[in-house]
Design an enzyme around this catalytic site. Structure first.
Site, PDB file in Angstrom:
ATOM      1  N   CYS A 196      32.926  27.062  -3.216  1.00 24.25           N
ATOM      2  CA  CYS A 196      31.621  27.718  -3.317  1.00 24.25           C
ATOM      3  C   CYS A 196      31.316  28.024  -4.777  1.00 24.25           C
ATOM      4  O   CYS A 196      32.132  28.637  -5.458  1.00 24.25           O
ATOM      5  CB  CYS A 196      31.623  29.007  -2.489  1.00 24.25           C
ATOM      6  N   ASP A 251       4.926 -13.320  24.973  1.00 21.38           N
ATOM      7  CA  ASP A 251       5.638 -13.906  23.842  1.00 21.38           C
ATOM      8  C   ASP A 251       6.290 -15.239  24.203  1.00 21.38           C
ATOM      9  O   ASP A 251       6.265 -16.181  23.414  1.00 21.38           O
ATOM     10  CB  ASP A 251       6.722 -12.942  23.341  1.00 21.38           C
ATOM     11  N   GLU A 254     -15.388   2.666   2.117  1.00 23.34           N
ATOM     12  CA  GLU A 254     -14.161   2.035   2.608  1.00 23.34           C
ATOM     13  C   GLU A 254     -12.955   2.836   2.151  1.00 23.34           C
ATOM     14  O   GLU A 254     -13.060   3.660   1.252  1.00 23.34           O
ATOM     15  CB  GLU A 254     -14.020   0.612   2.020  1.00 23.34           C
ATOM     16  N   TYR A 269       3.880 -18.033  24.076  1.00 19.09           N
ATOM     17  CA  TYR A 269       3.574 -18.395  22.694  1.00 19.09           C
ATOM     18  C   TYR A 269       4.705 -19.266  22.142  1.00 19.09           C
ATOM     19  O   TYR A 269       4.469 -20.311  21.535  1.00 19.09           O
ATOM     20  CB  TYR A 269       3.395 -17.137  21.843  1.00 19.09           C
ATOM     21  N   ASP A 270       5.939 -18.804  22.394  1.00 14.25           N
ATOM     22  CA  ASP A 270       7.096 -19.548  21.885  1.00 14.25           C
ATOM     23  C   ASP A 270       7.107 -20.976  22.411  1.00 14.25           C
ATOM     24  O   ASP A 270       7.459 -21.915  21.706  1.00 14.25           O
ATOM     25  CB  ASP A 270       8.399 -18.840  22.276  1.00 14.25           C
ATOM     26  N   LYS A 272      -9.471   3.100   0.144  1.00 13.69           N
ATOM     27  CA  LYS A 272      -8.849   2.422  -1.000  1.00 13.69           C
ATOM     28  C   LYS A 272      -7.368   2.268  -0.687  1.00 13.69           C
ATOM     29  O   LYS A 272      -6.595   3.214  -0.770  1.00 13.69           O
ATOM     30  CB  LYS A 272      -9.051   3.216  -2.286  1.00 13.69           C
ATOM     31  N   LYS A 313     -10.932   9.081  -5.842  1.00 16.71           N
ATOM     32  CA  LYS A 313      -9.524   9.296  -5.511  1.00 16.71           C
ATOM     33  C   LYS A 313      -9.271  10.596  -4.746  1.00 16.71           C
ATOM     34  O   LYS A 313     -10.117  11.479  -4.703  1.00 16.71           O
ATOM     35  CB  LYS A 313      -8.722   9.367  -6.814  1.00 16.71           C
ATOM     36  N   ILE A 315     -12.226  -1.609 -10.904  1.00 14.35           N
ATOM     37  CA  ILE A 315     -13.301  -0.819 -10.350  1.00 14.35           C
ATOM     38  C   ILE A 315     -13.274   0.527 -11.046  1.00 14.35           C
ATOM     39  O   ILE A 315     -12.212   1.035 -11.381  1.00 14.35           O
ATOM     40  CB  ILE A 315     -13.099  -0.725  -8.815  1.00 14.35           C
ATOM     41  N   CYS A 319      31.277  32.219  -5.098  1.00 10.74           N
ATOM     42  CA  CYS A 319      32.440  33.088  -4.936  1.00 10.74           C
ATOM     43  C   CYS A 319      33.761  32.347  -5.070  1.00 10.74           C
ATOM     44  O   CYS A 319      34.827  32.960  -5.088  1.00 10.74           O
ATOM     45  CB  CYS A 319      32.389  33.813  -3.588  1.00 10.74           C
TER      46      CYS A 319
END
Ligand code: IVH
Length: 737
Positions: free
Chosen positions: A470, A40, A126, A43-44, A128, A376, A90, A473
């Site tokens: 409660c 990283d 594929e 990259y920086d 969905k 589906k 579709i 009770c």
């Protein structure tokens, strides 16, 4: 900003182009292929060099620079843009059974005049993805526009937000075998991964906890993704972790259109590109992209996916070529099983005829291609209404808020209740009576309310409050400082706790009183026919026959089942008592370790800790239970009423063959893992220690034994090799093993 940087000096231009290319390559390796080749910080460093260069020469900056990903100004509204080719919907096969796939294949065979032929059609199957459709426009290989589907013809321009998605290339990757089209619309799905979604919600929750107004959590990854894409402030969109999968194309123009005088659609932009990003791109209208793909040498949909991948787009690895109806059915089933474990949500699979010439032949009906269908899975989320919020009292007095729902079919079952767990959870979700909520049931997980549809909330609704007493009770409800749960303090005075305790006592894995159902227990407690489990053994025909739906015959059956339950086992009895933290397996361990109830009742904390899997919490709970006199009285009563069990031989008393011996294991064994060898020794009563000392009985030495072996030899400790060890085990193997 320009697409082609205006000329400064050839060296600087080249340096700029090189830096951009390097950064693009590393971003692709990191975000798309998940195979970074530099750290990283490196990259920086590259990135900062680019930033410095751009600061020095602002006229350099082009649209494909990674500095353009961070988000720009705040928009008033999104512009409406026309798609070069409509974004079709579709056809959806709603029959979620394998029949759905077969029906599609049959239709294709008929339309391609293959009925009766042995040839199987190749399909690309594929996933969905459950996100938002996106149309990405690349002009001369550079991303110039991103638009939502909208009504299919016109969408909203969300380029600023889409640029922030690191997986989407700002510039198409160049590969020698594949020309970069002059104009290319890439179609795909913007989505949010499940763990990114969880992290985002976690951050949102902490913002809310800090009192930040206008922040909210999202009900599911799809909503979170949709919210991010439609953010007018792209700086905010940049903080939302979006991802992308490409699955198709719209307009494809391999070569520049022939200029047609001043009206040429592409002429102005190709010279003075994007000086103003708001410039209205004139979209070429092309009706036959398939033809264009064929001219690029792409002959089937699978090759198109490979081309998209080569240009730098993420393509889901699950996309695959399958043969005929059988292949489709198998794919649907496999992905149905894989669904829960995918790192993102899907709501089905999509089948596409692979051959592009066949796609052309099949064509379109109104707004749908004939050559594709979505198949589906049963929905895992549904919307319903909260009819009420009940507070239920459990066996140990735990108060649980439960949302009572208008019945809804979701994840394959009808759901009428969803637990809100405890006060904290209920407050966090802020579910109110009358709310429209989203209910989710995935796999075999218990159904849960994932969120409230806030638009539908009635103004007069009130937040849920945990009752102070409660609800059954009326005893005080108490919440211990460290605990999440409120508990009724009524103990067995609380009829709800009593009912639950009796129900647990009678349940299958406890005393197994088959005919004693929940309804009958309710009646017995409500009519005060019984007060405790001991009273079950005092019931007679006359007490039962008066009750609802209780004819003499069924009453007799109940009594018979109660009578039969008297003959039980120590572990069942222990489990039936309902000691906190003592489940079925702990009950078994306690019973076999001590063999006798009296010894458990009087066991010290240390003695309890000797039992397999018993830790301090369980040990304490057992001691607390038996220290209460009313529990001891109950046990005496039950035994006096005839509950009994056979004595079992206590493991603690059985001298095992290797009791008192200590072993050390070293090196690599071929037949056992270290843990297996350890377990085998412990089963025979031996201790297994980590280091060799004079007290060590023997060292078990596998291959490549090191310093421990040296030490054992030095101390004169016996050494066993693997064959000797196996022999030892055989020698002591009990007949049951
Ligand atoms: S193909 C001409 N493939 O489903 C066919 N759509 O299309 C165009 N979707 O909202 C669509 N995953 O965004 C295709 N692998 C996939 C897909 C997919 C999700 C979405 C698409 C659109 C809806 C209907």
């Amino acid at each position: 900003m320009t697409l082609e940087s205006s000329r400064l000096s050839p060296e600087i231009d080249a340096q700029y182009a090189e830096l951009k290319a390097q950064l693009a390559q590393h971003a692709h390796l990191y975000y798309v292929l998940d195979e970074p080749s530099i750290a990283d910080v490196q990259y920086d460093e590259l990135y900062q060099r680019l930033e410095r260069l751009e600061a020095q020469f602002p006229q350099l900056v082009t649209l494909d620079s990674p500095t353009q990903r961070v988000g720009g100004g705040v928009l008033e509204a999104f512009r409406s843009v026309e798609h070069g080719q409509p974004m079709l919907s579709i056809r959806t096969e709603t029959d979620t059974s394998p029949q759905g796939a077969k029906a599609f294949d049959e239709r294709m065979r008929k339309e391609l005049s293959l009925s009766g032929s042995p040839e199987e059609i190749d399909y690309v199957a594929e996933l969905k993805f459950d996100g938002l459709a996106m149309n990405l426009t690349y002009f001369q290989g550079v991303l110039v526009r991103a638009a939502t589907r909208g009504d299919g013809l016109f969408g909203e321009e969300v380029t600023q937000n889409i640029r922030t998605i690191r997986q989407i290339p700002l510039k198409l990757k160049h590969v020698s075998s594949l020309p970069i089209p002059q104009w290319l619309e890439v179609r795909g799905e913007v989505y949010m991964g499940r763990s990114d979604f969880e992290d985002l919600n976690e951050r949102q929750r902490s913002k809310i906890a800090q009192g930040l107004k206008n922040e909210k959590t999202f009900v599911n990854p799809r909503n979170a993704a949709a919210g991010a894409v439609r953010q007018l402030d792209s700086k905010i969109a940049a903080q939302r972790p979006l991802s992308f999968f490409a699955y198709g194309v719209g307009v494809v123009l391999p070569k520049p259109l022939e200029p047609q005088g001043a009206e040429s659609p592409l002429a102005p932009e190709s010279q003075r590109l994007m000086e103003d990003p708001a410039v209205n791109w004139v979209t070429p209208k092309v009706s036959n992209s398939t033809q264009a793909l064929l001219s690029l040498g792409i002959q089937d949909h699978y090759s198109l996916l490979q081309a998209l991948k080569a240009w730098g787009f993420p393509v889901a690895k699950q996309a695959s070529v399958v043969k005929g109806a059988k292949g489709l059915v198998q794919y649907h089933q496999e992905m149905g099983l894989a669904r829960e474990h995918l790192p993102f949500d899907i709501d089905g699979v999509v089948y596409k005829v692979n051959r592009l010439d066949w796609q052309m032949r099949l064509g379109f009906v109104t707004r749908e291609p004939r050559w594709a269908v979505a198949h589906k899975y049963p929905a895992q989320e549904q919307v319903t209404t909260v009819l009420g919020i009940d507070v239920q009292v459990g066996r140990t007095g735990k108060l649980t808020p439960v949302a009572k729902l208008k019945p809804v079919f979701v994840g394959g079952v009808t759901v009428t209740n969803a637990t809100l767990h405890n006060e904290l959870e209920a407050t966090r979700k802020d579910v109110r009576v009358g709310d429209t909520v989203i209910v989710r049931r995935a796999g075999d997980v218990i159904p849960e309310v994932v969120g409230v549809v806030m638009q539908d909330r009635q103004i007069e609704s009130l937040p849920f409050k945990m009752p102070s007493h409660c609800p059954v009770c009326g005893s005080l409800a108490i919440k211990e400082a460290q605990e999440a749960d409120h508990r009724c303090s009524g103990g067995l005075f609380c009829s709800a706790q009593r009912k639950q305790a009796i129900w647990h006592f009678a349940s299958k894995r406890a005393m197994d009183i088959e005919d004693l159902g929940e309804k009958l227990i309710d009646q017995l407690v409500d009519t005060q026919t019984i007060q405790s489990v001991a009273d079950l053994y005092r019931l007679d025909l006359s007490a039962l026959v008066g009750l609802e739906r209780m004819a003499e015959k069924s009453a007799a059956n109940v009594l018979e089942a109660i009578e039969a339950s008297k003959k039980t086992t120590l572990s069942r009895f222990l489990y039936a008592l309902g000691i906190r933290h003592v489940g079925e397996s702990t009950a078994k361990d306690l019973a076999s370790h001590f063999g006798d109830l009296d010894r458990i009742v009087h066991a010290s904390q240390e003695a309890l800790l000797d039992v397999n899997d018993v830790g301090p919490v369980v040990a304490q709970s057992v001691r607390t239970f038996f220290s209460q006199s009313h529990h001891m009285e109950l046990i005496e009563q039950l035994q006096a009423l005839g509950v009994h069990w056979p004595r079992v031989q206590a493991q603690a008393d059985m001298a095992l063959p290797l009791s008192g011996q200590t072993y050390v294991i070293t090196g690599t064994l071929s037949q056992f893992s270290r843990d297996e060898a350890k377990e085998a020794l412990e089963k025979l009563g031996a201790k297994v220690a980590g280091s060799v000392s004079k007290k060590t009985t023997a060292l078990l030495a596998g291959a490549e034994a090191g310093s421990k072996l040296d030490k054992a030899i030095a101390l004169g400790v016996k050494v066993l090799d693997e064959p000797a060890f196996t022999h030892l085990l055989k020698l002591h193997a009990s007949p049951s093993n």
